[in-house]
Write a protein that holds these residues in place. Structure first.
Motif, short mmCIF file in Angstrom:
data_model
loop_
_atom_site.label_atom_id
_atom_site.label_comp_id
_atom_site.label_asym_id
_atom_site.label_seq_id
_atom_site.Cartn_x
_atom_site.Cartn_y
_atom_site.Cartn_z
N GLY A 20 0.74 -1.14 -0.04
CA GLY A 20 -0.07 -0.19 0.00
C GLY A 20 0.84 1.25 -0.16
N GLY B 256 2.38 0.04 4.31
CA GLY B 256 2.22 -0.76 3.11
C GLY B 256 3.53 -1.17 2.50
N GLY C 205 -0.41 -3.71 5.58
CA GLY C 205 0.23 -2.52 6.47
C GLY C 205 -0.73 -2.08 7.59
N CYS C 206 -2.00 -2.40 7.52
CA CYS C 206 -2.78 -1.58 8.40
C CYS C 206 -4.20 -2.45 8.60
N ALA D 273 -7.00 -2.22 7.67
CA ALA D 273 -7.93 -2.27 6.49
C ALA D 273 -7.76 -3.65 5.86
N VAL D 274 -6.60 -4.48 6.33
CA VAL D 274 -6.35 -5.72 5.82
C VAL D 274 -6.91 -6.06 4.28
S1 SF4 Z 1 -3.91 -2.74 3.95
FE1 SF4 Z 1 -3.49 -0.55 4.83
S2 SF4 Z 1 -1.91 0.00 3.99
FE2 SF4 Z 1 -2.29 -1.94 2.81
S3 SF4 Z 1 -3.18 -1.28 1.07
FE3 SF4 Z 1 -4.87 -1.65 2.53
S4 SF4 Z 1 -5.18 0.29 3.33
FE4 SF4 Z 1 -3.15 0.27 2.38
#
Ligand code: SF4
Length: 137
Positions: free
Chosen positions: A21, A26, A72-73, A75-76
């Motif tokens: 991301g 990300g 990364g966050c 939002a998975v």
């Molecule tokens: S999980 Fe978080 S960092 Fe990774 S693409 Fe989705 S929003 Fe972006």
């Protein structure tokens, strides 16, 4: 890539799917996967191809032993993309859960942060993978 949806990604015992991301977290996910790929611990695979339902890539992912989603966050996105294709990951790591703050639009990260993510992935692989491919060449 040919018309059948094949690319340099081939079936493997362990496949890495970082969200890659647009944030520091990300990019940590992405670079941790690259390092593990280069270390021969598995293969970096094409998450976008899974999201795009590219047949050859879906088949290759189904043939793998362990799917590793690296998000990364919370939002998975990587995990959701795999699940949408009926490919639930056996290992799932979220970078922000390692105590790293997400900074959207900021792509830089420290070596320490990258090592933290890579170390967590290595721990998870040790726990869940009976056979990890050894480096070739
Ligand atoms: S999980 Fe978080 S960092 Fe990774 S693409 Fe989705 S929003 Fe972006």
């Amino acid at each position: 890539m040919d018309n059948a949806g094949k690319c340099s990604c081939e079936p493997s015992e362990v496949l890495f799917f970082p969200c890659s991301g647009g944030s520091n977290c990300g990019q940590i996910a992405h670079h941790a996967a690259v390092e593990l790929h280069n270390a021969g611990r598995g293969k970096l695979f094409c998450l976008a191809g899974i999201g795009g339902h590219v047949k050859g890539l879906i088949e290759s992912a189904k043939a793998a032993k362990v799917l590793v989603a690296i998000d990364g966050c919370p939002a998975v996105c990587a995990k959701k993309t795999l699940e949408h294709a009926h490919l639930p990951p056996q290992i799932h790591v979220i970078v922000t859960e390692l105590g790293i703050e997400k900074k959207s639009g900021h792509l830089d990260f420290s070596e320490e942060e990258l090592n933290l993510c890579r170390g967590r992935l290595e721990d998870e692989l040790e726990r869940q993978v009976e056979f990890i491919p050894t480096p070739t060449g």
